[in-house]
Design an enzyme around this catalytic site. Sequence first.
Site, PDB file in Angstrom:
ATOM      1  N   PHE A   1     -25.161  -5.542 -64.381  1.00 45.76           N
ATOM      2  CA  PHE A   1     -24.336  -5.137 -63.242  1.00 45.76           C
ATOM      3  C   PHE A   1     -24.296  -6.278 -62.234  1.00 45.76           C
ATOM      4  O   PHE A   1     -25.333  -6.789 -61.823  1.00 45.76           O
ATOM      5  CB  PHE A   1     -24.881  -3.874 -62.563  1.00 45.76           C
TER       6      PHE A   1
ATOM      7  N   LYS B   1     -28.572  -6.843 -51.009  1.00 50.75           N
ATOM      8  CA  LYS B   1     -29.357  -5.632 -50.832  1.00 50.75           C
ATOM      9  C   LYS B   1     -30.486  -5.740 -49.786  1.00 50.75           C
ATOM     10  O   LYS B   1     -30.226  -5.611 -48.611  1.00 50.75           O
ATOM     11  CB  LYS B   1     -29.860  -5.135 -52.188  1.00 50.75           C
TER      12      LYS B   1
ATOM     13  N   ASP C   1     -29.061 -13.147 -61.152  1.00 48.36           N
ATOM     14  CA  ASP C   1     -28.611 -12.178 -60.158  1.00 48.36           C
ATOM     15  C   ASP C   1     -29.864 -11.454 -59.670  1.00 48.36           C
ATOM     16  O   ASP C   1     -30.429 -10.622 -60.373  1.00 48.36           O
ATOM     17  CB  ASP C   1     -27.613 -11.200 -60.790  1.00 48.36           C
TER      18      ASP C   1
HETATM   19  C1  PLP Z   1     -25.934  -3.863 -56.188  1.00 45.60           C
HETATM   20  C2  PLP Z   1     -25.836  -5.046 -57.082  1.00 45.60           C
HETATM   21  C3  PLP Z   1     -24.766  -5.959 -56.969  1.00 45.60           C
HETATM   22  C4  PLP Z   1     -23.614  -5.743 -56.044  1.00 45.60           C
HETATM   23  O1  PLP Z   1     -23.975  -5.803 -54.712  1.00 45.60           O
HETATM   24  P1  PLP Z   1     -22.955  -5.285 -53.589  1.00 45.60           P
HETATM   25  O2  PLP Z   1     -23.629  -5.621 -52.313  1.00 45.60           O
HETATM   26  O3  PLP Z   1     -22.755  -3.834 -53.810  1.00 45.60           O
HETATM   27  O4  PLP Z   1     -21.685  -6.026 -53.791  1.00 45.60           O
HETATM   28  C5  PLP Z   1     -24.799  -7.079 -57.781  1.00 45.60           C
HETATM   29  N1  PLP Z   1     -25.791  -7.287 -58.655  1.00 45.60           N
HETATM   30  C6  PLP Z   1     -26.815  -6.429 -58.793  1.00 45.60           C
HETATM   31  C7  PLP Z   1     -27.904  -6.737 -59.767  1.00 45.60           C
HETATM   32  C8  PLP Z   1     -26.870  -5.271 -58.018  1.00 45.60           C
HETATM   33  O5  PLP Z   1     -27.873  -4.394 -58.181  1.00 45.60           O
END
Ligand code: PLP
Length: 399
Positions: free
Chosen positions: A135, A249, A220
């Site tokens: 994700f 986050k 990420d």
């Molecule tokens: C939540 C998340 C995103 C996206 O972040 P947003 O602030 O909602 O755009 C990207 N990568 C990972 C691994 C996430 O958990």
Amino acid sequence: MTDKDEVLELYKKYVMTTYAPELLLVRGRDAKVTDADGKDYLDFLSGISVLNVGHGHPKVVHAIARQANKLMHVSNLYFNEMQPRLAKALSDRSLGGKCFFCNSGAEANEGMFKLARLWGSEQGKYEIVTMRNSFHGRTLATMTATGQTKYQKGFAPLMPGFVYADFNDLNSVRNVVADKTVAVLVEAVQGEGGIIPATQEFMTGLRALCDEKKILMLCDEVQCGMGRTGRWFGYQHYGVQPDAFSLAKALGGGFPIGALVAAPKLSEVFKPGNHASTFGGNPLACAAALAAIEAMEEEEMLHNAVHMGKIFMDGLSSLSAKYGAIEQVRGLGLMVGLVCNKPTKPLERIMREKGLIALATGESVMRFLPPLNVKEVQVRKALQLMDESMAVWADSQKK
Ligand SMILES: *Cc1c(COP(=O)(O)O)cnc(C)c1O
């Protein structure tokens, strides 16, 4: 008292239905949140790993109030004293290079894709390998990078320049790396995908493969970063260093901010005019982030995450002897997944009724992301609520 009916009516009428909330929360303190009826919950989700320092941490609250009163925003046409301090704090704890600031995880990943493409542009390299079940966000590029078709349906055409490989399967990555490949993107622990840690072999292998092919390894860290796994960043469990990683986050202790953090090798790729973000790294967001980092260090939250994570995972594991629905407990630090043999959405509701907030993820995983300063009594309480919830869940299936 909050007028719940009014809020729900306004929401229904004026807010787009991209989410399906079922609970109106009005207050929070540490690992506790309170709803509009005055009912308390143990928050084992932390706003999806955003409140790593807990709700209303005094350090973060004071930093925001102080900075808001002093200077909230200046644009990136001018220096602000907070931004380079935060950049140093992140660089010192990771790759020793430079940072670019933005406002969300998707935006941080977008910046990372642009950085990788610019780096590879002279050799005609642009394609990014991402993992299935990953994700990375909801914008066009990050939704494409996300290796789950359910997020992409109806939004064709997807962004060109992404191919997919299987997580924890080095050969599958090797098979799709081509002359046009510029980078491989991976989460050290897949979050949204169901709390799946990368294997040591995979992370070491990826680093070696990227070195061999002279391409970039990107991480990420939006969900698994900022202490969530018991280290500052998830990749740090594996003894490898990516060339760049993304954050958001928990970075701002609850305040929205994202960052792209690069190793020295990539620190000079962007030149003035290549990338920008109006709000990116504004003094208010950076003050919040600096306060959150300070709080985590002063209160030794990384250590606590390791310690509490172990107690919580051990406790969940011992429940598996009692409840056949539990297949596995997995995770790293306080990023914990309870893998079940059936969809966990009904369990999420039962838990909420008992006063425990967590999130059903994937098909059949319960995802727990408590604040990193959660106390042992709260972990024990959550385990007791899980025991009660699992019993109700098992009963409801019998009927
Ligand atoms: C939540 C998340 C995103 C996206 O972040 P947003 O602030 O909602 O755009 C990207 N990568 C990972 C691994 C996430 O958990």
